[in-house]
Design an enzyme around this catalytic site. Structure first.
Site, PDB file in Angstrom:
ATOM      1  CG  ASP A  31      -2.073   0.947   1.057  1.00  0.00           C
ATOM      2  OD1 ASP A  31      -3.191   0.563   0.905  1.00  0.00           O
ATOM      3  OD2 ASP A  31      -1.722   2.197   0.999  1.00  0.00           O
ATOM      4  CG  ASN A  86     -12.085  -0.302   4.350  1.00  0.00           C
ATOM      5  OD1 ASN A  86     -12.581  -0.668   5.539  1.00  0.00           O
ATOM      6  ND2 ASN A  86     -11.185   0.245   3.951  1.00  0.00           N
ATOM      7  CG  HIS A  99      -8.972  -2.795  -2.158  1.00  0.00           C
ATOM      8  ND1 HIS A  99      -9.838  -2.226  -2.879  1.00  0.00           N
ATOM      9  CD2 HIS A  99      -8.620  -2.116  -0.977  1.00  0.00           C
ATOM     10  CE1 HIS A  99     -10.245  -1.150  -2.095  1.00  0.00           C
ATOM     11  NE2 HIS A  99      -9.696  -1.213  -0.880  1.00  0.00           N
ATOM     12  CG  HIS A 101      -7.192  -2.758   3.161  1.00  0.00           C
ATOM     13  ND1 HIS A 101      -6.361  -1.530   3.098  1.00  0.00           N
ATOM     14  CD2 HIS A 101      -8.035  -2.424   2.781  1.00  0.00           C
ATOM     15  CE1 HIS A 101      -6.984  -0.591   2.659  1.00  0.00           C
ATOM     16  NE2 HIS A 101      -8.306  -1.013   2.299  1.00  0.00           N
TER      17      HIS A 101
HETATM   18  P1  5GP Z   1      -9.910   1.653   0.575  1.00  0.00           P
HETATM   19  O1  5GP Z   1      -9.746   3.183   1.407  1.00  0.00           O
HETATM   20  O2  5GP Z   1     -10.442   1.692  -0.845  1.00  0.00           O
HETATM   21  O3  5GP Z   1     -10.262   0.472   1.340  1.00  0.00           O
HETATM   22  O4  5GP Z   1      -8.338   1.360   0.054  1.00  0.00           O
HETATM   23  C1  5GP Z   1      -7.622   1.778  -0.847  1.00  0.00           C
HETATM   24  C2  5GP Z   1      -6.237   1.616  -0.384  1.00  0.00           C
HETATM   25  O5  5GP Z   1      -5.287   1.726  -1.816  1.00  0.00           O
HETATM   26  C3  5GP Z   1      -5.718   2.795   0.398  1.00  0.00           C
HETATM   27  O6  5GP Z   1      -4.930   2.218   1.644  1.00  0.00           O
HETATM   28  C4  5GP Z   1      -4.714   3.577  -0.192  1.00  0.00           C
HETATM   29  O7  5GP Z   1      -3.643   3.789   0.482  1.00  0.00           O
HETATM   30  C5  5GP Z   1      -4.039   2.726  -1.383  1.00  0.00           C
HETATM   31  N1  5GP Z   1      -3.760   3.245  -2.543  1.00  0.00           N
HETATM   32  C6  5GP Z   1      -4.537   4.088  -3.353  1.00  0.00           C
HETATM   33  N2  5GP Z   1      -3.950   4.524  -4.439  1.00  0.00           N
HETATM   34  C7  5GP Z   1      -2.560   3.823  -4.435  1.00  0.00           C
HETATM   35  C8  5GP Z   1      -1.672   3.496  -5.507  1.00  0.00           C
HETATM   36  O8  5GP Z   1      -1.464   4.364  -6.388  1.00  0.00           O
HETATM   37  N3  5GP Z   1      -0.692   2.775  -5.163  1.00  0.00           N
HETATM   38  C9  5GP Z   1      -0.848   1.831  -4.146  1.00  0.00           C
HETATM   39  N4  5GP Z   1       0.152   0.867  -3.872  1.00  0.00           N
HETATM   40  N5  5GP Z   1      -1.834   1.875  -3.055  1.00  0.00           N
HETATM   41  C10 5GP Z   1      -2.741   2.858  -3.507  1.00  0.00           C
END
Ligand code: 5GP
Ligand code: ZN
Length: 113
Positions: A31, A86, A99, A101
């Site tokens: 991440d 989430n 995704h 985590h």
């Molecule tokens: P969500 O908030 O949708 O559950 O998680 C999305 C995750 O994607 C977040 O933890 C965020 O830091 C990660 N993320 C967002 N953009 C990027 C990216 O361009 N590269 C990587 N490796 N992670 C990302």
């Protein structure tokens, strides 16, 4: 694959990521904004917008995703880890490509509060 989806772009190599694991169905990468000392994401290569959009035909790949996430956690030094999906914006979902985590490397408080 969706043209305007960040994680589809990572799968296609159009956006760089620090990859941990890849096979024909799954991709895992660190991440970019870690919430714990070790924090990676594992995603299906198939575009599924989130947990609510999982269908019967996806159940095998989702099972593989969870099992591989836990296996990769152990291989990367966090056998004790938090596995989180989430589901929806109010629950913290910001990327609408499913995704999981995987977080660890410090004590993780529970319950969330
Ligand atoms: P969500 O908030 O949708 O559950 O998680 C999305 C995750 O994607 C977040 O933890 C965020 O830091 C990660 N993320 C967002 N953009 C990027 C990216 O361009 N590269 C990587 N490796 N992670 C990302
Ligand atoms: Zn996508």
């Amino acid at each position: 694959m969706l043209d305007n989806c960040l994680f589809c772009k990572i799968i296609k190599g159009e956006v760089p990521a620090r990859k941990i694991y890849e096979d024909d169905q799954l991709l895992a990468f660190w991440d970019v904004a870690p919430q714990a000392p070790k924090h990676f994401l594992i995603i299906p290569k198939k575009h599924i917008s989130g947990p609510s959009s999982i269908t019967a035909t996806d159940q095998e790949i989702i099972g593989a995703l969870v099992g591989k996430g836990a296996q990769l956690a152990a291989e990367n030094g966090i056998p004790d880890c938090r596995l989180v999906m989430n589901n929806g914006a109010a629950a913290g979902q910001t990327v609408f490509h499913l995704h999981l985590h995987v977080l660890g490397g410090r004590p993780l408080p529970w319950p969330l509060g």
